[in-house]
Design a protein around this motif. Structure first.
Motif, PDB file in Angstrom:
ATOM      1  N   GLU A 142      10.355  -7.473   8.756  1.00  0.00           N
ATOM      2  CA  GLU A 142      10.881  -6.141   8.461  1.00  0.00           C
ATOM      3  C   GLU A 142      11.938  -6.170   7.367  1.00  0.00           C
ATOM      4  O   GLU A 142      11.990  -5.269   6.527  1.00  0.00           O
ATOM      5  N   VAL A 191       4.935  -2.644   4.066  1.00  0.00           N
ATOM      6  CA  VAL A 191       6.083  -1.912   3.520  1.00  0.00           C
ATOM      7  C   VAL A 191       5.548  -1.023   2.404  1.00  0.00           C
ATOM      8  O   VAL A 191       4.928  -1.515   1.462  1.00  0.00           O
ATOM      9  N   PRO A 216       9.323   0.209   5.885  1.00  0.00           N
ATOM     10  CA  PRO A 216       8.345  -0.553   6.672  1.00  0.00           C
ATOM     11  C   PRO A 216       7.554   0.364   7.601  1.00  0.00           C
ATOM     12  O   PRO A 216       8.054   1.388   8.080  1.00  0.00           O
TER      13      PRO A 216
END
Length: 400
Positions: free
Chosen positions: A73, A236, A90
């Motif tokens: 992340e 992402v 994300p």
């Protein structure tokens, strides 16, 4: 006197039944075209609602829709630092099937940052997610009510908003939760799984006698704190600043190990040419077969109708009617049959297409093209009857 209309009135019942049956067939052809377009619309629904310029995924994959993709992340911070990047958020994707009201309940769960990209495209009822945990926005197709609760993982989630037609490439309606909740549902193990992992590692370490006491104690302490990391996402999404060079940003991100930046155009090609292309080809082939069947049916109907009128056609020739009068009668009947059938099929689809389990997209261009095809089919199919009529001798009218 219009001979085609006179003949239709004389054989009114047969004409109506034939036209209705042909209209149902053309309605199926229209639905096939709508489903064909709907497959593309479903496949691109999430991408278009996100409006991202780039999708950063695991290197060597076409994720997150075509393949499994997992990246950390916190890579979003490095992506935000790339020149030309305006936003980077994300996203997590997971297909879930649970029991609801005694029936299987399947949907795509999307986890997003509350103030980031990839959230619900629009709220048509209720509100958007405001809390970090235990709130959900559901697509209208899920038929969930505001305030309804559903259990996912170890917690109950409350529906606070309803969004529009957002589905996965497979046609499953979407539901939105916060990224933290989606990560917990997708990646976090339950208590029994964590205890099993601890027991397994403890058993392996128990057999290692050579470890110094201090190191063994440290490892035991670490084992006691084992938990499953949930700080993982599937992609992402990136939105570029005005004037930014897409290729340059792609190359910068692509130089990092284990990451791939897929442009929106590439993602569209992956979704439409890779994931649903065979289904689209199959539907297109089925549509073409139905059109051929329609032309054969019209030809047979016109031919049998001409056979029934052999003596009438011979009489017309005997009293001096020109061939163009006979040709016009048969051609007009064929065109009228096709036009009425198209109208029936079109009306049928207008009344029913929203009730289909998959999205049906009726485009004006497709409908106009099909109308022209039906006209051509009717004109060509009438040639069989016209050829038979032109061969009739006037003397047949004098026969028994």
């Amino acid at each position: 006197m219009n001979l085609a209309l006179r003949d239709i009135r004389y054989h009114q019942g047969r004409f109506i039944l034939t036209t209705v049956g042909l209209g149902l067939l053309i309605g199926v052809v229209i639905s096939m075209g709508g489903i064909y377009r709907g497959l593309s619309a479903d496949a691109l629904a999430i991408q278009e609602s996100t409006r991202a310029d780039l999708w950063v995924v695991q290197q060597g994959t076409n994720g997150p829709f075509a393949e499994s993709s997992r990246i950390p992340e916190d890579i979003k911070y490095r992506i935000k630092g790339v020149p030309g990047v305006a936003e980077a958020s994300p996203l997590s994707f997971q297909t879930i099937q649970v029991e609801r009201q005694g029936k299987p309940f399947r949907f795509l769960l999307i986890g997003h940052e509350l103030n980031g990209l990839g959230g619900p495209p629009g709220i048509i009822e209720g509100r958007n997610i405001r809390q970090k945990h235990y709130e959900m926005v559901a697509a209208k197709a899920l038929k969930m009510e505001l305030g309804e609760k559903i259990r996912l993982g170890r917690h109950d989630y409350t529906v606070v908003g309803i969004t529009g037609k957002v589905v996965s490439s497979g046609g499953d309606p979407a539901a939105y939760v916060s990224l933290a909740d989606a990560q917990e549902i997708q990646f976090k193990k339950d208590d029994d799984a964590i205890r099993n992992d601890r027991a397994r590692i403890s058993a392996n370490l128990a057999g290692i006698q050579a470890l110094p006491p201090a190191q063994a104690a440290s490892l035991q302490q670490n084992i006691a704190g084992i938990t499953e990391s949930t700080h993982t996402v599937n992609a992402v999404v990136v939105r570029l600043a005005p004037g930014a060079d897409l290729k340059e940003v792609q190359e910068r991100i692509g130089r990092w190990n284990h990451y791939r930046a897929i442009s929106a155009e590439e993602q569209t090609r992956i979704l439409t040419k890779g994931m649903i292309e065979k289904a689209r080809m199959q539907i297109g082939l089925f549509r073409a077969i139905l059109l051929v069947i329609s032309s054969v049916i019209i030809s047979l109907i016109i031919y049998t109708s001409t056979i029934d009128k052999i003596k009438s056609i011979a009489t017309l020739k005997l009293i001096g009617a020109q061939n163009r009068v006979i040709v016009g009668m048969i051609l007009q009947q064929s065109l009228l049959m096709g036009l009425f059938a198209y109208g029936i099929g079109y009306l049928l689809m207008l009344l029913t297409y929203e009730r289909f389990p998959r999205r049906v997209v009726l485009q004006a261009f497709d409908l106009q093209l099909l109308f022209l095809i039906v006209v051509v089919i009717c004109a060509v199919s009438s040639l069989v009857g016209i050829r038979k009529a032109l061969k009739v001798e006037p003397a047949v009218a004098l026969g028994g």
